[in-house]
Design a protein around this motif. Structure first.
Motif, PDB file in Angstrom:
ATOM      1  N   LEU A  27       0.834  -1.214   0.000  1.00  0.00           N
ATOM      2  CA  LEU A  27       0.000   0.000   0.000  1.00  0.00           C
ATOM      3  C   LEU A  27       0.860   1.252   0.000  1.00  0.00           C
ATOM      4  CD1 LEU A  27      -2.878  -0.693   2.555  1.00  0.00           C
ATOM      5  CD2 LEU A  27      -3.084  -0.332   0.099  1.00  0.00           C
ATOM      6  N   LEU A  28       1.869   1.262   0.852  1.00  0.00           N
ATOM      7  CA  LEU A  28       2.699   2.455   0.986  1.00  0.00           C
ATOM      8  C   LEU A  28       3.604   2.680  -0.223  1.00  0.00           C
ATOM      9  CD1 LEU A  28       3.590   2.252   4.778  1.00  0.00           C
ATOM     10  CD2 LEU A  28       1.815   3.636   3.652  1.00  0.00           C
ATOM     11  N   GLU A  32       1.648   7.587   0.005  1.00  0.00           N
ATOM     12  CA  GLU A  32       1.523   7.782   1.443  1.00  0.00           C
ATOM     13  C   GLU A  32       0.075   7.507   1.866  1.00  0.00           C
ATOM     14  OE1 GLU A  32       3.142  11.353   4.023  1.00  0.00           O
ATOM     15  OE2 GLU A  32       1.271  11.939   3.004  1.00  0.00           O
ATOM     16  N   HIS A  33      -0.081   6.868   3.027  1.00  0.00           N
ATOM     17  CA  HIS A  33      -1.414   6.570   3.556  1.00  0.00           C
ATOM     18  C   HIS A  33      -1.492   6.980   5.020  1.00  0.00           C
ATOM     19  CE1 HIS A  33      -1.850   3.929   0.057  1.00  0.00           C
ATOM     20  NE2 HIS A  33      -3.135   3.827   0.363  1.00  0.00           N
ATOM     21  N   SER A  34      -2.673   7.396   5.422  1.00  0.00           N
ATOM     22  CA  SER A  34      -2.906   7.617   6.850  1.00  0.00           C
ATOM     23  C   SER A  34      -3.220   6.266   7.482  1.00  0.00           C
ATOM     24  CB  SER A  34      -4.076   8.579   7.063  1.00  0.00           C
ATOM     25  OG  SER A  34      -5.300   7.948   6.713  1.00  0.00           O
ATOM     26  N   GLU A  37      -6.737   5.233   6.625  1.00  0.00           N
ATOM     27  CA  GLU A  37      -6.864   4.680   5.265  1.00  0.00           C
ATOM     28  C   GLU A  37      -6.391   3.227   5.233  1.00  0.00           C
ATOM     29  OE1 GLU A  37      -6.142   8.586   2.434  1.00  0.00           O
ATOM     30  OE2 GLU A  37      -4.398   7.553   3.259  1.00  0.00           O
ATOM     31  N   MET A  38      -5.272   2.970   5.895  1.00  0.00           N
ATOM     32  CA  MET A  38      -4.754   1.597   5.905  1.00  0.00           C
ATOM     33  C   MET A  38      -5.698   0.658   6.635  1.00  0.00           C
ATOM     34  SD  MET A  38      -0.619   1.845   6.251  1.00  0.00           S
ATOM     35  CE  MET A  38      -0.502   3.177   7.429  1.00  0.00           C
ATOM     36  N   GLU A  41      -8.499  -0.186   4.335  1.00  0.00           N
ATOM     37  CA  GLU A  41      -8.049  -0.992   3.195  1.00  0.00           C
ATOM     38  C   GLU A  41      -7.707  -2.425   3.603  1.00  0.00           C
ATOM     39  OE1 GLU A  41      -7.126  -1.774  -0.753  1.00  0.00           O
ATOM     40  OE2 GLU A  41      -7.856   0.153  -0.023  1.00  0.00           O
ATOM     41  N   TYR A  72       0.472   9.846   9.075  1.00  0.00           N
ATOM     42  CA  TYR A  72       0.672   9.357   7.715  1.00  0.00           C
ATOM     43  C   TYR A  72       1.977   8.596   7.641  1.00  0.00           C
ATOM     44  CZ  TYR A  72      -3.092  12.445   6.251  1.00  0.00           C
ATOM     45  OH  TYR A  72      -4.313  13.037   6.089  1.00  0.00           O
ATOM     46  N   SER A  74       4.811   6.487   5.002  1.00  0.00           N
ATOM     47  CA  SER A  74       5.326   6.309   3.647  1.00  0.00           C
ATOM     48  C   SER A  74       6.573   5.433   3.726  1.00  0.00           C
ATOM     49  CB  SER A  74       5.667   7.664   3.009  1.00  0.00           C
ATOM     50  OG  SER A  74       6.627   8.345   3.798  1.00  0.00           O
TER      51      SER A  74
END
Length: 127
Positions: A27-28, A32-34, A37-38, A41, A72, A74
C-alpha cells in the motif's frame, strides 16, 4: 564490534517476514497513507496495524509524519517497491519450476499406473 552485514540482511528479511507487513508495504509503495486509510483498506484491528508499523519503522522501511490528529506513513525508499517486485518475480519463477516438477511427477504416476502391455512375440523361423 560492528554488526555483520549478513545479520543486518537477516534482520531486514525478518521485518519482511509477515504477510500483514508485506500488505502494508505494498500500500505504501503506491502512495503515502494515513493509519485510517490503511485500516479501511486492510481490515485489521488498529492494535495489529500499529504493531506491524512499529516493526517496519524499527527496520527503517517506513517513516511517519503527523498532520493534526492523523498519522501518515510512507516508505523510506523507492527500493522497497523494487524489493517487493523482485520477490514477486522470484516467487513466480520458483512456482513455475515447482509446477513443472509436479507435472513430471503426475506423468510418471500415470505411466506407472498403466498396465504394461505385452509385446507380441515374434514368430521364430521354422527350421
Amino acid at each position: 564490534m560492528p554488526t555483520p552485514l549478513h545479520q543486518l540482511k537477516a534482520d531486514l528479511f525478518k521485518a519482511l517476514g509477515n504477510p500483514l507487513r508485506i500488505r502494508v508495504l505494498e500500500l505504501l509503495c503506491e502512495r503515502e497513507h494515513s493509519v485510517g486509510e490503511m485500516l479501511a483498506e486492510i481490515g485489521v484491528e488498529a492494535s495489529a496495524l500499529s504493531q506491524q508499523l512499529a516493526v517496519l519503522r524499527g527496520a527503517g522501511l517506513v517513516s511517519s509524519r503527523r498532520e493534526a490528529s492523523a498519522v501518515y506513513y510512507s516508505v523510506t525508499s523507492p527500493r522497497v517497491a523494487e524489493l517487493l517486485a523482485v520477490a514477486r518475480r522470484l516467487r513466480t519463477e520458483l512456482l513455475g519450476v515447482q509446477m513443472e516438477l509436479l507435472s513430471d511427477l503426475r506423468a510418471e504416476e500415470l505411466d506407472a499406473a498403466q498396465p504394461a502391455t505385452a509385446q507380441p512375440r515374434r514368430a521364430e523361423p521354422a527350421s
